[in-house]
Design a protein around this motif. Sequence first.
Motif, PDB file in Angstrom:
ATOM      1  N   GLN A  48       0.841  -1.183   0.000  1.00  0.00           N
ATOM      2  CA  GLN A  48       0.000   0.000   0.000  1.00  0.00           C
ATOM      3  C   GLN A  48       0.887   1.248   0.000  1.00  0.00           C
ATOM      4  O   GLN A  48       1.805   1.373   0.803  1.00  0.00           O
ATOM      5  CB  GLN A  48      -0.932   0.005   1.217  1.00  0.00           C
ATOM      6  CG  GLN A  48      -1.971  -1.113   1.160  1.00  0.00           C
ATOM      7  CD  GLN A  48      -2.836  -1.158   2.410  1.00  0.00           C
ATOM      8  OE1 GLN A  48      -2.326  -1.189   3.529  1.00  0.00           O
ATOM      9  NE2 GLN A  48      -4.139  -1.177   2.216  1.00  0.00           N
ATOM     10  N   GLN A  49       0.557   2.181  -0.897  1.00  0.00           N
ATOM     11  CA  GLN A  49       1.391   3.362  -1.119  1.00  0.00           C
ATOM     12  C   GLN A  49       0.847   4.569  -0.352  1.00  0.00           C
ATOM     13  O   GLN A  49      -0.345   4.860  -0.391  1.00  0.00           O
ATOM     14  CB  GLN A  49       1.464   3.680  -2.611  1.00  0.00           C
ATOM     15  CG  GLN A  49       2.346   4.873  -2.954  1.00  0.00           C
ATOM     16  CD  GLN A  49       2.317   5.228  -4.425  1.00  0.00           C
ATOM     17  OE1 GLN A  49       1.496   4.701  -5.182  1.00  0.00           O
ATOM     18  NE2 GLN A  49       3.206   6.120  -4.838  1.00  0.00           N
ATOM     19  N   ARG A  50       1.729   5.300   0.278  1.00  0.00           N
ATOM     20  CA  ARG A  50       1.386   6.477   1.066  1.00  0.00           C
ATOM     21  C   ARG A  50       1.863   7.730   0.328  1.00  0.00           C
ATOM     22  O   ARG A  50       3.018   7.823  -0.064  1.00  0.00           O
ATOM     23  CB  ARG A  50       2.058   6.358   2.436  1.00  0.00           C
ATOM     24  CG  ARG A  50       2.181   7.601   3.253  1.00  0.00           C
ATOM     25  CD  ARG A  50       3.157   7.347   4.393  1.00  0.00           C
ATOM     26  NE  ARG A  50       3.576   8.593   5.007  1.00  0.00           N
ATOM     27  CZ  ARG A  50       3.332   8.936   6.252  1.00  0.00           C
ATOM     28  NH1 ARG A  50       2.715   8.104   7.046  1.00  0.00           N
ATOM     29  NH2 ARG A  50       3.746  10.096   6.725  1.00  0.00           N
ATOM     30  N   ILE A  51       0.952   8.708   0.127  1.00  0.00           N
ATOM     31  CA  ILE A  51       1.299   9.986  -0.505  1.00  0.00           C
ATOM     32  C   ILE A  51       0.872  11.100   0.448  1.00  0.00           C
ATOM     33  O   ILE A  51      -0.301  11.472   0.512  1.00  0.00           O
ATOM     34  CB  ILE A  51       0.626  10.162  -1.885  1.00  0.00           C
ATOM     35  CG1 ILE A  51       1.019   9.025  -2.830  1.00  0.00           C
ATOM     36  CG2 ILE A  51       1.015  11.504  -2.492  1.00  0.00           C
ATOM     37  CD1 ILE A  51      -0.006   7.956  -2.990  1.00  0.00           C
ATOM     38  N   ALA A  52       1.844  11.614   1.221  1.00  0.00           N
ATOM     39  CA  ALA A  52       1.553  12.618   2.254  1.00  0.00           C
ATOM     40  C   ALA A  52       1.702  14.021   1.692  1.00  0.00           C
ATOM     41  O   ALA A  52       2.505  14.272   0.781  1.00  0.00           O
ATOM     42  CB  ALA A  52       2.479  12.428   3.448  1.00  0.00           C
ATOM     43  N   SER A  53       0.935  14.977   2.255  1.00  0.00           N
ATOM     44  CA  SER A  53       1.052  16.384   1.874  1.00  0.00           C
ATOM     45  C   SER A  53       0.725  17.248   3.073  1.00  0.00           C
ATOM     46  O   SER A  53       0.225  16.770   4.095  1.00  0.00           O
ATOM     47  CB  SER A  53       0.122  16.710   0.694  1.00  0.00           C
ATOM     48  OG  SER A  53      -1.204  16.298   0.960  1.00  0.00           O
ATOM     49  N   ASP A  54       0.991  18.525   2.948  1.00  0.00           N
ATOM     50  CA  ASP A  54       0.779  19.464   4.041  1.00  0.00           C
ATOM     51  C   ASP A  54      -0.716  19.648   4.325  1.00  0.00           C
ATOM     52  O   ASP A  54      -1.548  19.511   3.427  1.00  0.00           O
ATOM     53  CB  ASP A  54       1.419  20.817   3.693  1.00  0.00           C
ATOM     54  CG  ASP A  54       1.371  21.794   4.837  1.00  0.00           C
ATOM     55  OD1 ASP A  54       0.428  22.614   4.881  1.00  0.00           O
ATOM     56  OD2 ASP A  54       2.259  21.734   5.714  1.00  0.00           O
ATOM     57  N   ASN A  55      -1.029  20.002   5.551  1.00  0.00           N
ATOM     58  CA  ASN A  55      -2.423  20.136   5.959  1.00  0.00           C
ATOM     59  C   ASN A  55      -3.152  21.257   5.227  1.00  0.00           C
ATOM     60  O   ASN A  55      -4.381  21.267   5.166  1.00  0.00           O
ATOM     61  CB  ASN A  55      -2.491  20.382   7.473  1.00  0.00           C
ATOM     62  CG  ASN A  55      -3.843  20.043   8.044  1.00  0.00           C
ATOM     63  OD1 ASN A  55      -4.534  19.160   7.535  1.00  0.00           O
ATOM     64  ND2 ASN A  55      -4.242  20.730   9.093  1.00  0.00           N
ATOM     65  N   ARG A  56      -2.405  22.222   4.659  1.00  0.00           N
ATOM     66  CA  ARG A  56      -3.040  23.351   3.977  1.00  0.00           C
ATOM     67  C   ARG A  56      -3.200  23.121   2.481  1.00  0.00           C
ATOM     68  O   ARG A  56      -3.554  24.043   1.745  1.00  0.00           O
ATOM     69  CB  ARG A  56      -2.199  24.621   4.219  1.00  0.00           C
ATOM     70  CG  ARG A  56      -2.202  25.071   5.673  1.00  0.00           C
ATOM     71  CD  ARG A  56      -1.105  26.069   5.955  1.00  0.00           C
ATOM     72  NE  ARG A  56       0.212  25.441   5.840  1.00  0.00           N
ATOM     73  CZ  ARG A  56       1.360  26.076   6.097  1.00  0.00           C
ATOM     74  NH1 ARG A  56       1.347  27.328   6.479  1.00  0.00           N
ATOM     75  NH2 ARG A  56       2.512  25.434   5.977  1.00  0.00           N
ATOM     76  N   GLU A  57      -2.993  21.897   2.018  1.00  0.00           N
ATOM     77  CA  GLU A  57      -3.028  21.599   0.587  1.00  0.00           C
ATOM     78  C   GLU A  57      -4.212  20.698   0.237  1.00  0.00           C
ATOM     79  O   GLU A  57      -4.094  19.773  -0.578  1.00  0.00           O
ATOM     80  CB  GLU A  57      -1.710  20.943   0.166  1.00  0.00           C
ATOM     81  CG  GLU A  57      -0.492  21.831   0.389  1.00  0.00           C
ATOM     82  CD  GLU A  57       0.818  21.126   0.081  1.00  0.00           C
ATOM     83  OE1 GLU A  57       0.774  19.933  -0.295  1.00  0.00           O
ATOM     84  OE2 GLU A  57       1.873  21.765   0.216  1.00  0.00           O
ATOM     85  N   GLU A  58      -5.357  20.976   0.819  1.00  0.00           N
ATOM     86  CA  GLU A  58      -6.490  20.060   0.673  1.00  0.00           C
ATOM     87  C   GLU A  58      -6.974  19.939  -0.768  1.00  0.00           C
ATOM     88  O   GLU A  58      -7.228  18.834  -1.244  1.00  0.00           O
ATOM     89  CB  GLU A  58      -7.634  20.495   1.591  1.00  0.00           C
ATOM     90  CG  GLU A  58      -7.338  20.298   3.073  1.00  0.00           C
ATOM     91  CD  GLU A  58      -8.534  20.622   3.946  1.00  0.00           C
ATOM     92  OE1 GLU A  58      -9.497  21.239   3.444  1.00  0.00           O
ATOM     93  OE2 GLU A  58      -8.496  20.251   5.136  1.00  0.00           O
ATOM     94  N   LEU A  59      -7.123  21.057  -1.474  1.00  0.00           N
ATOM     95  CA  LEU A  59      -7.666  20.982  -2.826  1.00  0.00           C
ATOM     96  C   LEU A  59      -6.678  20.322  -3.787  1.00  0.00           C
ATOM     97  O   LEU A  59      -7.077  19.493  -4.620  1.00  0.00           O
ATOM     98  CB  LEU A  59      -8.040  22.378  -3.333  1.00  0.00           C
ATOM     99  CG  LEU A  59      -8.837  22.416  -4.639  1.00  0.00           C
ATOM    100  CD1 LEU A  59     -10.114  21.583  -4.530  1.00  0.00           C
ATOM    101  CD2 LEU A  59      -9.171  23.853  -5.030  1.00  0.00           C
ATOM    102  N   SER A  60      -5.404  20.635  -3.679  1.00  0.00           N
ATOM    103  CA  SER A  60      -4.423  19.982  -4.545  1.00  0.00           C
ATOM    104  C   SER A  60      -4.327  18.493  -4.219  1.00  0.00           C
ATOM    105  O   SER A  60      -4.143  17.658  -5.121  1.00  0.00           O
ATOM    106  CB  SER A  60      -3.048  20.652  -4.408  1.00  0.00           C
ATOM    107  OG  SER A  60      -2.576  20.574  -3.081  1.00  0.00           O
ATOM    108  N   ARG A  61      -4.460  18.129  -2.944  1.00  0.00           N
ATOM    109  CA  ARG A  61      -4.472  16.715  -2.557  1.00  0.00           C
ATOM    110  C   ARG A  61      -5.680  16.012  -3.159  1.00  0.00           C
ATOM    111  O   ARG A  61      -5.579  14.894  -3.669  1.00  0.00           O
ATOM    112  CB  ARG A  61      -4.510  16.589  -1.038  1.00  0.00           C
ATOM    113  CG  ARG A  61      -4.514  15.148  -0.538  1.00  0.00           C
ATOM    114  CD  ARG A  61      -4.763  15.095   0.971  1.00  0.00           C
ATOM    115  NE  ARG A  61      -3.825  15.956   1.662  1.00  0.00           N
ATOM    116  CZ  ARG A  61      -4.141  16.738   2.699  1.00  0.00           C
ATOM    117  NH1 ARG A  61      -5.372  16.762   3.169  1.00  0.00           N
ATOM    118  NH2 ARG A  61      -3.215  17.485   3.274  1.00  0.00           N
ATOM    119  N   ALA A  62      -6.830  16.675  -3.111  1.00  0.00           N
ATOM    120  CA  ALA A  62      -8.049  16.094  -3.674  1.00  0.00           C
ATOM    121  C   ALA A  62      -7.885  15.844  -5.175  1.00  0.00           C
ATOM    122  O   ALA A  62      -8.250  14.775  -5.687  1.00  0.00           O
ATOM    123  CB  ALA A  62      -9.234  17.013  -3.411  1.00  0.00           C
TER     124      ALA A  62
END
Length: 253
Positions: A48-62
Motif C-alpha cells: 500500500q502506497q502512502r502519498i503525504a502532503s501538508d495540511n493546507r493543501e487540501e484541494l491539490s491533494r483532492a
Amino acid sequence: MTGRLTVVGTGPGNPDQTTPEALAAIAAAAQFFGYGPYLDRLDLRPDQQRIASDNREELSRAKAALKAAAAGNNVCVVSGGDPGVFAMAAAICEAIEEGPPAWRNLDLDIVPGVTAMLAVAAKAGAPLGHDFCAISLSDNLKPWTVIEQRLRAVAGAGLVIALYNPISKARPWQLGTAFAILREVLPWSTPVIFGRAAGRSDEVIIVASLAEAKAEQADMATCVIIGSPETRVIERPGRAPIVYSPRSTGGPQ
C-alpha cells in the motif's frame, strides 16, 4: 479504465474509535492521500502506497487523488475525525465539480467517522444533548467578519457551539476575540469545555465558565464547546463534573 475513491475519517485519534467500515475501506485501498500525521495512524501493508502532503493543501491533494483514481487505482483519502466535517470530503466534492467530466464517473464513497466534537462531548457528559452547531475559527476560507456574524447569531439563538480550529501560530488572537464576542451575548456563567486529544493518551478535558475561559487553554488539537444558557454543570466531589444540555428547552412544554 476507472478506479475507486473512498474518503475516510480515522476518528479523533484513538484507534478504537475508527469505525469497522473505515477499516475495511483502508484494507481494500492501494494508494493513500492525506496529511502526514493522519497517515501515520494507519497500519499500512508493504503493498500500500502512502502519498503525504501538508495540511493546507487540501484541494491539490483532492485533485491528485482523483487523478490517481481516474487512472484506475483504488484510492483512499484520509482525514482525521469525520471526513465531512471541516475535512477532505468537501475538498473532493469541490474538485469533482470543477474538474474534468471523467471525475464525475468515478465510484465515490464517503465513510463517516467520529468527529472531535462528539468525542469531547462524550468525555464531558452530554453538552450536545439539544440544538447545537459547529463553527471553524479558521479564516483561511472565509472572512473573519463572517465568523463574527455567525458567532453572534448562533449564541443569540441559544445554540451550543462547537469551535474547530480554535487557535494556531498564525491565528493566536481569534479564540480570545470569539470569547469576547460571546460574553456580549451569553451569561458569563455559561460552561466552556476545552477538549484536547479526546480519547488519546495525552487527553486533557477542562471545564470552565465563559468568564474564566482563556485562549491559552487551547491549541489546534483542541475542540472547544461553549454551552447555551440552558446548559448545566453537575458538580461531583472528587470527580470531573458532568456538563449537559437538557432535552427540552425554550419555554413550557
